[in-house]
Design an enzyme around this catalytic site. Structure first.
Site, short mmCIF file in Angstrom:
data_model
loop_
_atom_site.label_atom_id
_atom_site.label_comp_id
_atom_site.label_asym_id
_atom_site.label_seq_id
_atom_site.Cartn_x
_atom_site.Cartn_y
_atom_site.Cartn_z
N SER A 118 0.83 -1.21 0.00
CA SER A 118 0.00 0.00 0.00
C SER A 118 0.87 1.26 0.00
CB SER A 118 -0.94 0.01 1.21
OG SER A 118 -0.20 -0.01 2.41
N SER B 108 -13.91 22.83 -30.73
CA SER B 108 -14.11 21.49 -31.28
C SER B 108 -13.00 21.23 -32.29
CB SER B 108 -15.48 21.41 -31.96
OG SER B 108 -15.48 20.39 -32.92
N LYS C 186 -17.31 26.23 -32.49
CA LYS C 186 -17.67 25.76 -31.15
C LYS C 186 -16.74 26.27 -30.07
CE LYS C 186 -19.93 22.44 -29.98
NZ LYS C 186 -19.94 21.06 -30.45
N GLU D 273 -18.44 20.78 -17.75
CA GLU D 273 -18.76 19.38 -18.05
C GLU D 273 -17.92 18.45 -17.19
OE1 GLU D 273 -19.90 18.94 -22.58
OE2 GLU D 273 -18.20 20.28 -22.36
N1 ARG Z 1 -1.36 -1.12 5.45
C1 ARG Z 1 -2.34 -1.43 6.43
C2 ARG Z 1 -3.66 -0.72 6.11
O1 ARG Z 1 -3.59 0.27 5.46
C3 ARG Z 1 -1.93 -0.98 7.79
C4 ARG Z 1 -2.55 -1.76 8.88
C5 ARG Z 1 -2.05 -3.14 8.80
N2 ARG Z 1 -2.40 -3.91 9.92
C6 ARG Z 1 -2.24 -5.22 9.87
N3 ARG Z 1 -2.57 -5.88 10.90
N4 ARG Z 1 -1.78 -5.84 8.80
O2 ARG Z 1 -4.72 -1.13 6.46
#
Ligand code: ARG
Length: 446
Positions: free
Chosen positions: A7, A266, A272, A279
């Protein structure tokens, strides 16, 4: 799996909040004697250095370390041996909840200021055209005359409610999760209130606000949903505003000239000038609604407490924040560069049929029941249509033949300025009310 589960590519933007949280947490650990003051200072210095590196774009993010929290903790550990004690009495579950609550408080403030910017641009257009009347519409049919300012003030009301909503979201975010741990707190003697105060999770009197149930704290995503909802409803508002502008900008209305910089030509039709910013504002609102829906669906089937699904809560939130900021700025720019076509507005509002209701009110003032008056004016409108003359130009005999209550003064009803003056109650578009609203908005928006 690495690419699937990381993430850090999107949660790295939480770094300033994560570091703020870690500093407060380590300050608390030192306060209760779990780490020494020296260790705390080393941790703080290390975190400050890492933040500087991140801000300078020199920090190397590693997706193998999964998320922003692990990346920062690892980098700190390389610099400071005491970093091994930082995660005492803390889990990523209460850590990420804290980061996000700090983020929401910040985001709501930023958005509110940007919406105020759009409101100021709308107020300016109202000021520059404070003598312009336009037809107001219901069912997209000409209904009754209003000052342009009255129409624009309706936008200010919608946007003011949005700002109120973001203030409520910020208030709901204002509870400190730290100390909830992974699910059931900690056996260590921590001081949650101290951490909360450090992070500004306090009430109006400065008293700490800490969450009251550790399980709810790590499972709860209400504020995410409320934030996305506030963005989505703002999206609905700007979409309706944009739709008005698109109509007004069309050759059929021609009430407004939108700024060139916010329009495109356009590629095929040389004549146009397309209202692109409007939009796109209308289009972005779909995206903001989609983000809300993603979050509602994400949360709905989850057993308590934290589940990894919840990592997916961040992209829609960040997208809603970014797009809402852009939308507010573009809305401001569109109004700043717009110019009213005063001649077209005046032509449209001069249609005497817009005052047909006033004519019925005229009869009411002469003692006629409104239903009867409405019926009589309907008959007059039909005669005018049949004779192809404007309502106010009908011969007096024709009018008098419809209802005996019509006197020689009937035609005064069609004096627009007089008609506007009679709309004197609170919330109405009479000149005294408009003046009052100008003062109110000037005061509120600074
Ligand atoms: N990257 C995780 C999230 O955004 C952080 C929390 C992770 N907690 C865990 N027990 N794996 O949710």
């Amino acid at each position: 799996m690495l690419a699937f589960s990381e993430s850090v590519s999107f949660d790295r933007r939480l770094a300033p909040f994560d570091i703020q949280g870690s500093k407060a947490h380590s300050a608390m650990l030192a306060k209760v004697g779990i780490i020494t003051a020296k260790e705390r200072d080393a941790i703080h210095a290390g975190l400050d250095a890492i933040l500087a590196e991140i801000e300078a774009g020199k920090f190397v993010w590693d997706e193998k370390l999964e998320d922003v929290h692990m990346n920062i903790e690892q980098a700190l550990t390389k610099r400071v041996p005491a970093a091994a004690r930082l995660h005492t009495a803390r889990s990523r579950n209460d850590q990420v909840a804290t980061d996000m609550r700090l983020f929401f408080k910040h985001a709501c403030e930023v958005i509110s200021e940007k919406i105020a910017g759009a409101q100021r641009a709308i107020l300016k257009l109202a000021q520059d055209n404070d003598d312009v009347l336009i037809p107001g519409y219901t069912h997209l049919q000409r209904a009754q005359p209003v000052w342009l300012a009255h129409h624009l003030f309706a936008y200010l009301e919608m946007l003011e409610r949005d700002r109120d909503r973001f203030a409520v979201v910020a208030d709901h975010a204002n509870w400190c999760p730290l100390g909830s741990g992974a699910i059931a707190g900690t056996t260590l003697p921590i001081d949650r209130e101290f951490t909360a105060i450090q992070l500004g999770f306090v009430d109006a009197k400065g008293k700490p606000r800490v969450t009251q149930n550790s399980m709810d704290t790590v499972a709860d995503r209400d504020v995410f949903i409320e934030f996305a909802h506030a963005c989505a409803l703002f999206g609905v508002h700007i979409s309706r505003i944009a739709e008005d502008l698109i109509l007004w900008n069309s050759a059929e209305f021609k009430f407004i000239e939108l700024p060139d910089a916010f329009c495109t030509g356009s590629s095929l039709m040389p004549q146009k000038k397309n209202p692109d910013s409007c939009e796109l504002l209308r289009g972005k609102s779909a995206r903001l609604q989609g983000n809300l829906h993603t979050l509602l669906t994400l949360a709905k089937g989850l057993p308590l407490t934290y589940n990894r699904d919840l990592q997916e809560d961040k992209p829609p939130v960040f997208d809603s924040f970014d797009q809402t900021c852009l939308c507010a700025d573009v809305l401001a720019g569109t109004f700043t560069g717009a110019e009213m076509n005063r001649a077209r507005c005046s032509e449209a509002v001069s249609d005497p049929a817009l005052l047909a209701t006033d004519l019925a009110d005229y009869l009411v003032e002469k003692g006629v029941p409104f239903r009867e008056a409405h019926h009589a004016v309907g008959a007059i409108v039909r005669i005018a249509e049949k004779l192809s003359v404007k309502l106010n130009l009908l011969p007096e005999e024709e009018v008098a033949s419809v209802h005996p209550a019509f006197g020689p003064d009937w035609v005064e009803v069609f004096d627009l300025q007089r008609a506007m003056k009679k709309r004197a109650g609170t919330g109405m578009p009479g000149p005294a009310q408009i003046k009052r609203q100008f003062a109110r908005w000037q005061k509120r928006l600074g």
